[in-house]
Design an enzyme around this catalytic site. Structure first.
Site, PDB file in Angstrom:
ATOM      1  N   GLY A  43       0.239  31.384  -2.489  1.00  0.00           N
ATOM      2  CA  GLY A  43       0.015  30.954  -3.746  1.00  0.00           C
ATOM      3  C   GLY A  43       0.690  30.324  -4.687  1.00  0.00           C
ATOM      4  O   GLY A  43       0.226  29.526  -5.792  1.00  0.00           O
TER       5      GLY A  43
ATOM      6  N   ASP B 113       1.605  43.488  -5.403  1.00  0.00           N
ATOM      7  CA  ASP B 113       1.101  42.722  -4.499  1.00  0.00           C
ATOM      8  C   ASP B 113       1.638  42.807  -3.094  1.00  0.00           C
ATOM      9  O   ASP B 113       1.686  42.406  -2.131  1.00  0.00           O
ATOM     10  CB  ASP B 113       1.632  41.153  -4.792  1.00  0.00           C
TER      11      ASP B 113
END
Length: 700
Positions: free
Chosen positions: A384, A498
């Protein structure tokens, strides 16, 4: 054009004169301040039972810059004390030559019955346990003996609480026989279990004679702790006749010398300062002599300078709320605050290096050359935030270079956050950060150790899943090593935020390296959560975090539960081609276990139906995932508990132990956990359906 040159000539003469005055005025003031710091840090000090102390130690009556913030001593009582990870320790001895302390927990000094028995950790950032130590485990308030008693061994001692006698036991590692008496075996039999390190010599006395007196003596004699507060830099500073210190503004080591303070040593500092003065004088003369040529150069490079200015603006330090550490400052220095591995020397070693938070700063040209101008053939993957390339440094290291897509303010904050966090952490299952690009670089670049075997996601449901099936034994080890890495992070007050299979790298022997700390946050040890907007990857985000905007360690636990589900199922965390109720693997896992259909979730190629051992272990891991995926964070286990359970599962000891099995019943919207045993050979531990909410997640 002539008018422009004349203007530049006048301006250059004016600014040269002004800069000269500023330099002349600043030098005496700076030297006077540095000389004062040099003198104040030159003398040693005493503290209670300790004498002739210097850096990194300091006390309230001594300037803080003469010591390291984490080494403040209290000198009021008979013994000096130091606080490590919120726990007070009495210091029995300091051996400065080998950077070692002998300490004992203050609450256990001459007292094996503390008011609040609890486990502690050193955090491992600045302190680590010495090699000459053994773990002594104390069991408090036991309903029966938590382990088999060897012959002639009576490890019992008594404590009273509120006038009631408690039966307690203690155990050394050497007392374990054939794996019996493990930590997991004691669960449910004793109210408290505390591990206290003791010296090897004292442990032998306890083994020889398990008396209460020997127990108390072993604890009171303490254990060894090694410290690291820029030890190598301090030695270099002292060798150059300087005195070690700490700069609160840059949060880095500094060397105080007679003529100034410098990052490493007095010798390198003197030469650099003199060189700077000589260079400034030469530059001033050259500017006056060659002013017309300089004017033309300025006009020609005006556009380029504007672009550089824009780059500098992008790299202004973000606010503390963006970084998450409370400081957020990322300053350039020529000091390394952490021990960096040594590598073969090269020609570039002679060049001075700069560091951010103790990791090396690479130039853009170095990394461009290492990756062959970021050749597409060297791409290892992308995510990302950017693309990762394989690179070869001149000193022989093979590295992974993470290249961010752009340089907006938000990415700068994540970039700096990742550098600061990884620079302070060292664990065998965390990826090592070698360095980063300069804050003036045209792009944001991070340099990691190269991990050659891809990610867990690649192997279980990605491009490598068809060529080589990961057997259950490897998956079990991946689960355990990932849990150990996360437990270390939580002990260091860091929340990863994450956790996912794409961020778990594998080396050539399939050992884990947890990566990608761009979203990680520090969690101060005096708070229960951090209030922040939910971030993460869909399918992994803690639903309670999403609903309440409260980030806790249990948010990582939920994400880890999804990873466990991936390991036993080989399915992706989110798959829109699945049935609507099974799009999120977290929901699918909870539903399957509640419906006693775990066998439908497990990857059939793992041997679930044919191998009883694999059947038992995947069932146990499935139920552990079920606990991690509870909607309410208080219902989830801690990472330390998860590590203990996974170790027991890996050892396949659940077959002989009394097991805690989850039954789920609906009772006013709360889960009631009931004990049953023995451990089932099939996934039938959940007897009743519980309707769970959706685990909606976000990536922002």
């Amino acid at each position: 054009m002539f008018f422009l040159k004349m203007q530049l000539l006048h301006l250059s003469i004016f600014f040269s004169f002004l800069i000269t005055i500023i330099i002349v005025n600043q030098i005496p003031t700076s030297n006077a301040e540095d000389l004062q710091q040099y003198k104040k840090c030159s003398s040693s000090f005493d503290c209670a039972n300790l004498e002739n102390l210097t850096y990194p130690f300091w006390r309230s009556s001594r300037p803080q810059y003469c010591g390291h913030p984490n080494f403040e001593l209290q000198c009021k009582d008979e013994f000096a004390t130091i606080t490590i990870m919120s726990q007070n320790y009495r210091i029995l001895e300091v051996v400065d030559s080998v950077h070692r302390l002998k300490v004992v927990r203050a609450d256990y000094w001459n007292n094996v019955c503390p008011t609040n028995p609890k486990n502690t950790t050193l955090g491992r950032n600045f302190f680590d346990y010495g090699s000459d130590s053994r773990n002594l485990t104390l069991y408090y308030d036991c309903s029966y003996t938590p382990f088999p008693l060897p012959d002639s061994f009576s490890p019992q001692f008594n404590c009273s609480r509120n006038g009631i006698q408690m039966v307690n036991y203690f155990l050394l590692e050497s007392n374990l026989e054939n794996g019996k008496g493990s930590v997991s075996e004691s669960i449910g039999t004793c109210k408290y279990r505390v591990i206290v390190p003791v010296l090897e010599s004292e442990a032998e006395k306890v083994v020889t004679n398990s008396s209460v007196e020997n127990l108390k003596g072993a604890i009171d004699n303490g254990f060894e702790v090694e410290w690291n507060a820029n030890n190598s830099l301090c030695h270099e500073c002292q060798s150059s006749s300087g005195h070690c210190g700490y700069d609160p503004s840059s949060k880095d080591f500094t060397c105080f010398c007679k003529d100034g303070s410098f990052p490493h040593s007095c010798r390198s500092g003197n030469s650099s300062s003199k060189g700077a003065l000589i260079g400034g004088a030469v530059a001033g003369v050259a500017a006056l002599v060659c002013i017309l040529g300089f004017a033309c150069l300025v006009v020609r490079r005006r556009k380029k300078n504007v672009e550089k200015s824009r780059s500098r603006v992008l790299f202004m330090p973000p606010s503390s709320s963006d970084i998450g550490t409370g400081t957020g400052t990322l300053t350039s220095t020529t000091n390394s605050s952490q021990s960096i591995p040594s590598y073969p020397s090269s020609k570039s070693d002679a060049m001075p290096k700069s560091f951010y938070f103790g990791v090396q700063v690479f130039t853009y040209d170095e990394l461009e050359e290492a990756t062959n101008n970021f050749d597409a053939s060297k791409e290892l993957g992308d995510g990302g935030f950017g693309t990762v390339y394989k690179g070869d440094l001149k000193d022989g290291r093979v590295v992974a270079v993470k290249r961010h897509y752009e340089s907006n303010f938000k990415l700068v904050a994540q970039f700096m956050n990742e550098v600061e966090i990884l620079a302070k952490l060292r664990h065998k299952n965390l990826v090592t950060l070698y360095g980063c690009s300069s804050k003036h670089s045209r792009e944001l670049l991070l340099v990691y150790e190269y991990i050659p075997n891809g990610t867990v996601a690649d192997h279980i449901h990605g491009n490598q899943s068809s060529s080589c099936l990961l057997p259950w034994s490897v998956r079990m080890n991946i689960a355990l090593e990932t849990a150990e890495a996360l437990a270390y992070l939580h002990a260091s007050d860091v929340i990863h935020r994450d956790v996912k299979s794409n961020n778990i790298l594998l080396d050539e022997k399939f050992h884990v390296k947890v990566a990608d700390f761009g979203l990680s946050r520090w969690l101060p040890n005096d708070v229960t959560h951090v209030s922040t907007a939910p971030q993460g990857t869909p399918g992994y985000v803690d639903p309670e975090y999403y609903q309440c905007y409260q980030l806790t360690e249990k948010s990582d636990v939920y994400s880890f539960g999804v990873v466990l589900a991936e390991l036993i199922s080989s399915l992706q965390a989110v798959d829109i081609t699945r049935h609507r109720s099974d799009v999120n693997l977290a929901n699918m896992t909870v539903n399957k276990i509640q419906s006693q259909e775990l066998h439908e979730l497990v990857d059939p190629f793992l041997g679930y139906e044919k191998d009883n051992a694999v059947r038992r272990m995947t069932t146990a891991v499935g139920e552990l995932a079920f606990r991690c995926l509870q909607q309410q964070r208080d219902m989830r286990p801690s990472m330390d508990e998860i590590v203990e359970v996974l170790r027991a599962i890996k050892s396949d000891e659940l077959e002989t132990q009394e097991s805690k099995v989850l039954d789920v019943v609906v009772r006013t919207d709360e889960l009631v956990l009931l004990k049953k045993g023995p451990y089932p050979a099939s996934p039938d531990s959940v007897a009743n359906k519980w309707v769970s909410g959706s685990s909606t997640s976000t990536s922002s």
